[in-house]
Design a protein around this motif. Structure first.
Motif, short mmCIF file in Angstrom:
data_model
loop_
_atom_site.label_atom_id
_atom_site.label_comp_id
_atom_site.label_asym_id
_atom_site.label_seq_id
_atom_site.Cartn_x
_atom_site.Cartn_y
_atom_site.Cartn_z
N ASP A 134 41.50 -15.33 104.44
CA ASP A 134 41.68 -14.58 105.69
C ASP A 134 43.12 -14.09 105.81
N LEU A 135 43.59 -13.44 104.75
CA LEU A 135 44.92 -12.83 104.72
C LEU A 135 44.81 -11.46 104.08
N THR A 136 45.53 -10.48 104.61
CA THR A 136 45.60 -9.20 103.93
C THR A 136 46.48 -9.34 102.70
N ALA A 137 46.49 -8.32 101.87
CA ALA A 137 47.34 -8.36 100.68
C ALA A 137 48.80 -8.54 101.05
N GLU A 138 49.25 -7.81 102.06
CA GLU A 138 50.65 -7.91 102.49
C GLU A 138 50.95 -9.29 103.06
N GLU A 139 50.01 -9.85 103.80
CA GLU A 139 50.21 -11.20 104.35
C GLU A 139 50.26 -12.23 103.23
N PHE A 140 49.41 -12.03 102.22
CA PHE A 140 49.45 -12.95 101.08
C PHE A 140 50.79 -12.86 100.36
N PHE A 141 51.30 -11.65 100.17
CA PHE A 141 52.59 -11.48 99.51
C PHE A 141 53.70 -12.23 100.25
N SER A 142 53.62 -12.25 101.57
CA SER A 142 54.65 -12.94 102.34
C SER A 142 54.55 -14.46 102.19
N VAL A 143 53.33 -14.94 101.86
CA VAL A 143 53.13 -16.37 101.64
C VAL A 143 53.58 -16.77 100.23
N TYR A 144 53.26 -15.89 99.28
CA TYR A 144 53.59 -16.17 97.88
C TYR A 144 55.09 -16.31 97.70
N SER A 145 55.48 -17.21 96.84
CA SER A 145 56.91 -17.44 96.64
C SER A 145 57.15 -17.78 95.19
N ASN A 146 58.35 -17.47 94.69
CA ASN A 146 58.66 -17.77 93.29
C ASN A 146 59.05 -19.23 93.09
N THR A 147 58.77 -20.06 94.09
CA THR A 147 58.99 -21.50 93.94
C THR A 147 57.67 -22.23 93.72
N SER A 148 56.59 -21.48 93.42
CA SER A 148 55.32 -22.11 93.11
C SER A 148 55.50 -23.07 91.94
N THR A 149 54.72 -24.14 91.94
CA THR A 149 54.86 -25.19 90.92
C THR A 149 54.77 -24.62 89.50
N ASP A 150 53.81 -23.72 89.27
CA ASP A 150 53.58 -23.19 87.93
C ASP A 150 54.04 -21.74 87.81
N ILE A 151 55.14 -21.39 88.49
CA ILE A 151 55.62 -20.02 88.45
C ILE A 151 56.00 -19.61 87.03
N HIS A 152 56.34 -20.60 86.18
CA HIS A 152 56.71 -20.27 84.82
C HIS A 152 55.55 -19.68 84.03
N GLU A 153 54.31 -19.89 84.51
CA GLU A 153 53.16 -19.35 83.81
C GLU A 153 52.95 -17.86 84.08
N ASN A 154 53.52 -17.37 85.19
CA ASN A 154 53.34 -15.97 85.56
C ASN A 154 54.67 -15.23 85.58
N GLU A 155 54.63 -14.01 85.07
CA GLU A 155 55.80 -13.12 85.13
C GLU A 155 55.86 -12.44 86.49
N ALA A 156 54.67 -12.14 87.05
CA ALA A 156 54.58 -11.45 88.34
C ALA A 156 53.13 -11.51 88.81
N ILE A 157 52.89 -10.99 90.03
CA ILE A 157 51.53 -10.82 90.53
C ILE A 157 51.42 -9.43 91.16
N PHE A 158 50.18 -8.95 91.27
CA PHE A 158 49.93 -7.70 91.99
C PHE A 158 48.52 -7.75 92.55
N ALA A 159 48.18 -6.77 93.41
CA ALA A 159 46.86 -6.73 94.04
C ALA A 159 46.19 -5.41 93.70
N LEU A 160 44.95 -5.48 93.23
CA LEU A 160 44.20 -4.32 92.77
C LEU A 160 43.22 -3.88 93.85
N PRO A 161 43.13 -2.58 94.16
CA PRO A 161 42.16 -2.10 95.16
C PRO A 161 40.73 -2.40 94.74
N ASN A 162 39.85 -2.54 95.75
CA ASN A 162 38.46 -2.92 95.46
C ASN A 162 37.60 -1.69 95.16
N LYS A 163 37.96 -0.98 94.10
CA LYS A 163 37.20 0.16 93.61
C LYS A 163 36.95 -0.02 92.12
#
Length: 403
Positions: A311-340
């Protein structure tokens, strides 16, 4: 009078036709009045999961059981851990020892993560049909599991298509042939036949935002499993992906549910917390559902696919996401793809990232701006299977002309 009798006879004839007409014909006849012919054609020509996998060229993944119409919750699964009795030969064990040492050295030299985490392997799935609370029989999928670790997955599973020299025959032999693990013979129902190999459980999770965006991750090239990617491409993975974790020192810290039983649903929830920085304020663990389980024929690995809409928009999720996640070393970045579907199809086509029409957090602006011309590549066949299944779940019906 004759005309009236003729009209009555015509009406009775029409009523008689509908009384005996095939159900499918009646259904289609009714639909002509409530939906366009083009919609009917699209629905009738929709692709199944195997057809879509073939068209999108999903590599070496066999759909074993999918639950797209009614995704399953954790209550539909059970688990039991049994002892593993390996029958590995001395020659195979020697090959494993040499392979592990070589990969340790390679990982250390290149600054990659190569930890021997304890985990769970699947041996088979037993299906029963007990009576549910509503009086109806329901399927319960019981996972028969074994203890394993990551090194036992690196060899033999990740080396099945590698050739090894045999002193006795003075020839090279493919490990897959040595273990009689032909891809055509591999399936979850046949895993009990392969005692020289374990089948470490993998999971992937699709996270969808309230406004319909699919969260995607970009795998770090510092991960051993992603080490084959180049600097000229963006390796795209599912929202999160993890193997089942087993703690040696504290069993309750393992991926176990409230009953103390191993559960890939718990793995999915942990991956969302560790990799995407979500917590119980952002999602309810019980809402995670399973879209199906698959067999990775290349790595001889069972793979469970999960789905969660938050129950979060993409922008709201981005504000929650942080580069202090436990396994941040596994990801270089994240993005959100439109539902098409067209946007998703571009992932399979390997277009430049800028063509995807994706959103991303401001913290990764420099990364994506500098890589906007870099081509995207789906990081693994697990991710290919996950994205294709997501298309059927949220973007369907998918037809051959769309692909």
């Amino acid at each position: 009078m004759i005309e009236i009798i003729g009209i009555i006879a015509s009406v009775l004839g029409i009523l008689a036709f509908f009384a005996v007409a095939p159900r499918d014909l009646l259904k289609n006849f009714k639909s002509w009045f409530v939906e366009p012919v083009s919609s009917i054609s699209k629905r009738q020509n929709k692709l199944g999961i195997k057809e879509l996998f073939d068209l999108l060229k999903v590599e070496d993944i066999r759909p074993e059981n999918v639950f797209l119409s009614t995704p399953l919750k954790e209550g539909s699964f059970d688990a039991e851990v049994r002892e593993y009795n390996p029958t590995s030969s001395e020659h195979i064990e020697q090959l494993k020892e040499k392979e592990i040492e070589a990969k340790k050295e390679h990982s250390k030299k290149n600054g990659m993560t190569f930890d021997n985490n304890a985990s769970f392997a699947l041996r088979r799935i037993d299906v029963s049909r007990p009576e549910g609370k509503n009086g109806k029989r329901v399927n319960i999928y019981k996972l028969i599991l074994e203890h394993t670790d990551y090194y036992s997955f690196v060899f033999p599973n990740l080396c099945l298509d590698k050739a090894y020299y045999n002193e006795e025959t003075q020839e090279n032999h493919i490990l897959r042939d040595m273990l009689n693990m032909d891809k055509k013979a591999l399936s979850i129902s046949a895993m009990a036949d392969f005692s020289m190999c374990q089948f470490k459980v993998g999971t992937g999770t699709l996270l969808v935002t309230r406004d319909g965006f699919l969260v995607c991750s970009v795998r770090s090239n510092k991960q051993f499993v992603a080490s084959k990617q180049s600097n000229q491409e963006i390796a795209v993975h599912l929202s999160s992906a993890e193997g089942m974790y087993r703690s040696i020192n504290n069993p309750l810290s393992s991926d176990v549910n409230s009953e103390g039983k191993p559960s890939p649903f718990v793995t999915s929830a942990r991956s969302l917390i560790d990799e995407l920085n979500l917590n119980e304020e952002h999602f309810i663990k019980e809402e995670i559902s399973c879209l199906g389980y698959f067999m990775d024929l290349k790595r001889a690995q069972p793979f469970f696919l999960f789905y969660l809409k938050i129950d979060l928009t993409a922008e709201e999720f981005f504000s929650v996401y942080s580069n202090t996640s436990t396994d941040i070393h596994e990801n270089e970045a994240i993005f959100a793809l439109p539902n098409k579907f067209d946007n998703l199809k571009m992932l399979f086509q390997g277009v430049p990232f800028d063509a995807l029409g994706a959103k991303f957090p401001s913290m990764y602006r420099d990364f994506f701006e500098s890589n906007k011309a870099a081509k995207v590549r789906i990081a693994s066949n697990h991710a290919q299977a996950g994205f294709a299944t997501y298309a059927l779940k949220d973007l369907g019906p998918v037809t051959k002309t769309m692909v």
